[in-house]
Structures are given as structure tokens and as C-alpha cells.
Write an enzyme that holds these catalytic residues in place. Structure first.
Site, PDB file in Angstrom:
ATOM      1  CG  ASN A  10      -1.672   1.269   1.419  1.00  0.00           C
ATOM      2  OD1 ASN A  10      -1.794   2.061   0.484  1.00  0.00           O
ATOM      3  ND2 ASN A  10      -2.207   1.490   2.615  1.00  0.00           N
ATOM      4  CE  LYS A  12       0.202   3.528   4.881  1.00  0.00           C
ATOM      5  NZ  LYS A  12      -0.059   3.688   6.288  1.00  0.00           N
ATOM      6  CG  HIS A  98      -5.878   2.042   5.017  1.00  0.00           C
ATOM      7  ND1 HIS A  98      -5.462   2.971   5.938  1.00  0.00           N
ATOM      8  CD2 HIS A  98      -4.848   1.170   4.870  1.00  0.00           C
ATOM      9  CE1 HIS A  98      -4.227   2.675   6.320  1.00  0.00           C
ATOM     10  NE2 HIS A  98      -3.837   1.584   5.688  1.00  0.00           N
ATOM     11  CD  GLU A 100      -3.114   5.652   6.642  1.00  0.00           C
ATOM     12  OE1 GLU A 100      -3.059   5.752   5.398  1.00  0.00           O
ATOM     13  OE2 GLU A 100      -2.211   5.129   7.322  1.00  0.00           O
ATOM     14  CD  GLU A 169      -3.748  -2.490   7.186  1.00  0.00           C
ATOM     15  OE1 GLU A 169      -2.681  -2.808   6.691  1.00  0.00           O
ATOM     16  OE2 GLU A 169      -4.287  -1.383   7.005  1.00  0.00           O
ATOM     17  N   GLY A 175       2.137   2.124  10.749  1.00  0.00           N
ATOM     18  CA  GLY A 175       3.102   3.213  10.607  1.00  0.00           C
ATOM     19  C   GLY A 175       3.764   3.625  11.910  1.00  0.00           C
ATOM     20  CB  SER A 213       4.860  -1.969  12.053  1.00  0.00           C
ATOM     21  OG  SER A 213       4.450  -0.619  12.260  1.00  0.00           O
TER      22      SER A 213
HETATM   23  C1  PEP Z   1      -0.928   0.125   5.878  1.00  0.00           C
HETATM   24  O1  PEP Z   1      -0.956   1.296   5.579  1.00  0.00           O
HETATM   25  O2  PEP Z   1      -1.802  -0.599   5.423  1.00  0.00           O
HETATM   26  C2  PEP Z   1       0.142  -0.361   6.760  1.00  0.00           C
HETATM   27  C3  PEP Z   1       0.050  -1.560   7.251  1.00  0.00           C
HETATM   28  O3  PEP Z   1       1.191   0.494   6.996  1.00  0.00           O
HETATM   29  P1  PEP Z   1       2.607   0.138   7.710  1.00  0.00           P
HETATM   30  O4  PEP Z   1       3.093  -1.161   7.124  1.00  0.00           O
HETATM   31  O5  PEP Z   1       3.497   1.284   7.377  1.00  0.00           O
HETATM   32  O6  PEP Z   1       2.337   0.008   9.181  1.00  0.00           O
END
Ligand code: PEP
Length: 251
Positions: A10, A12, A98, A100, A169, A175, A213
Site C-alpha cells: 500500500n 499510500k 483502510h 486512514e 490492521e 506506521g 509495521s
Molecule cells: C498500511 O498502511 O496498510 C500499513 C500496514 O502500513 P505500515 O506497514 O506502514 O504500518
């Protein structure tokens, strides 16, 4: 599930035409069919780069996708992008719900479910994200929260629930560098699997991705959990070497 793992990047709101080309070049140089034979790989990119990225990935095993989709098929919805438009540019996947989008754009679980339905209507596979905040986890609300998020999708899709991908998630792990332990992630995945199978027996095949992460050094342990079928990778998908190493951690 004894199937290939699914590893999805992803991106972003990152990238430029030049940096995307470098990133894709780095990923393709790894010859993933040979070096990561146990992973299906995809990258979900900003809408404006779909055309470029789909072209670069043509005739490769790496799929591409978008990061959001309108719940409407077409019409006077300024700024929205429909599933048929995304499909026309060669995408196979679209991320919906997501965290976000849920938090910065106030997307409800019903809207997320409607987006998943719109994606399926055009032959796109929705990657439906669910996950709890830190406060919700600390209040022992994790199962309640993810069940509510998933239920809207189950109720809206009916038998088509078997056609989606689900990504767990935990918001506190996205992040932040804080990964859910393999045991924490497995426990939620097992819970989600039960919900899916109860909704429709065919939903036993729904791939359950973990996101939050994921890095080269923790991917293997996460992917070895019985109900973790792959990963949704944010930050680490922006570095070809890390993204490739995560795909190679699938065994
Ligand atoms: C994501 O944005 O879906 C995500 C898992 O980000 P990160 O791997 O940076 O935590």
C-alpha cells in the site's frame, strides 16, 4: 490455509513517476516467481499512477490495485473514481476501509461495505480493512470492533463475501513501528475466520492479511501463523529490497 500467501503493498500518498519506476524496477529485478514462489504479489498505488504502473507490470506476475473506490457506479460525484474506471486501467485489487479513510474521511462500515460491493460488480477484488484502535484494544473491545466492521460487509455482500480479501490492521500498529505479536494477530485472524465461515461456508477461502509495521525481520513469523495468509505492507512497500524480502518470507 495451504495456499500461496498474498503480499500487497500500500503505497499510500507517496511516489512520483520517476520514483515509482525505480521502485517497480527494483521489485521486478528480484524475479519473484523464482525468488518468492510462495507469494502472490500486488501493489496498490495512487489513482493517477495506475496507468503507468499497470503498464510497467504488464506481462509480469505482480498485480496492481487502487487504494479506494467510489461506492457509486457513475454520476455527479465530483472527485470520486469508479470501479469500472479502476478496472479499465488494469487493476485487480482495491483497498476499502483502510483506517486512514475511516478516520480522516469518516467512512462508516456501511460505506466500506458498499464500496466492496461496487468493486466486486466490476470484477475487482476488494481488500477490506478492519482493525481496532489502541483505546479499543485496551478496553477489550477488539473482537467487538472488528466483528462490527466485518458484519456490514457480510450483510451487504451475501454469498459474495467469499470473493473478498480481508486485512486485519490494528490501528495502533500502522506506521508506528509497533507490530502486533504473531500471537495477537493470530488470535484476531482466527476470530475473523470464524465470523466468515459462519456467514458462508465458501468464505473459508478468504485470504486474511495482517497489516501493521510488517518488516523483513518480522514477516516470516507472522506469515507462519495458521490463519495469517499474507500481509498488507505500508512503509516497507516503498523500498524494493524490503518489499521483496517480505514476499520472500512467505513459505
Ligand atoms: C498500511 O498502511 O496498510 C500499513 C500496514 O502500513 P505500515 O506497514 O506502514 O504500518
Amino acid at each position: 490455509m495451504a495456499m500461496k500467501k498474498l503480499v500487497v503493498g500500500n503505497w499510500k500518498m507517496h511516489g512520483s513517476r520517476a520514483s515509482n519506476a525505480e521502485l517497480i524496477k527494483g521489485v521486478l529485478a528480484a524475479d519473484l516467481p523464482k525468488s518468492a514462489p510462495h507469494a502472490d504479489v500486488a501493489v496498490c498505488v495512487p489513482f493517477v499512477y495506475l496507468s503507468d504502473v499497470a503498464e510497467m507490470l504488464r506481462h509480469t506476475t505482480v498485480a496492481c490495485g487502487a487504494q479506494d473506490v467510489s461506492s457509486r457506479a457513475q454520476g455527479a460525484y465530483t472527485g470520486e473514481v469508479s470501479a469500472s474506471m479502476i478496472r479499465e486501467f488494469g487493476a485487480r485489487y482495491v483497498i476499502v476501509g483502510h483506517s486512514e479513510r475511516r478516520s480522516y474521511h469518516a467512512e462508516s462500515s456501511q460505506l466500506v461495505a458498499d464500496k466492496a460491493k461496487a468493486a466486486l460488480a466490476e470484477g475487482l477484488t476488494p481488500i477490506v480493512c478492519v482493525g481496532e484502535t489502541l483505546a479499543e484494544r485496551e478496553a477489550n473491545q477488539t473482537e467487538f470492533v472488528v466483528a462490527e466492521q466485518l458484519k456490514a460487509v457480510i450483510d451487504t455482500l451475501g454469498a459474495q463475501i467469499a470473493e473478498v480479501v480481508v486485512a486485519y490492521e490494528p490501528v495502533w500498529a500502522i506506521g508506528t513501528g509497533k507490530t502486533a505479536t504473531p500471537e495477537q494477530a493470530q488470535a484476531v485472524h482466527a476470530f475473523l475466520r470464524v465470523q466468515l465461515v459462519a456467514a458462508h461456508p465458501d468464505a473459508a477461502r478468504v485470504p486474511l492479511l495482517y497489516g501493521g509495521s510488517v518488516k523483513p525481520d518480522n514477516a516470516r513469523e507472522l506469515f507462519s501463523q495458521p490463519d495469517i495468509d499474507g500481509g498488507l505492507i505500508g512503509g516497507a512497500s516503498l523500498k524494493a529490497a524490503d518489499f521483496v524480502a517480505i514476499a520472500q518470507a512467505a513459505v
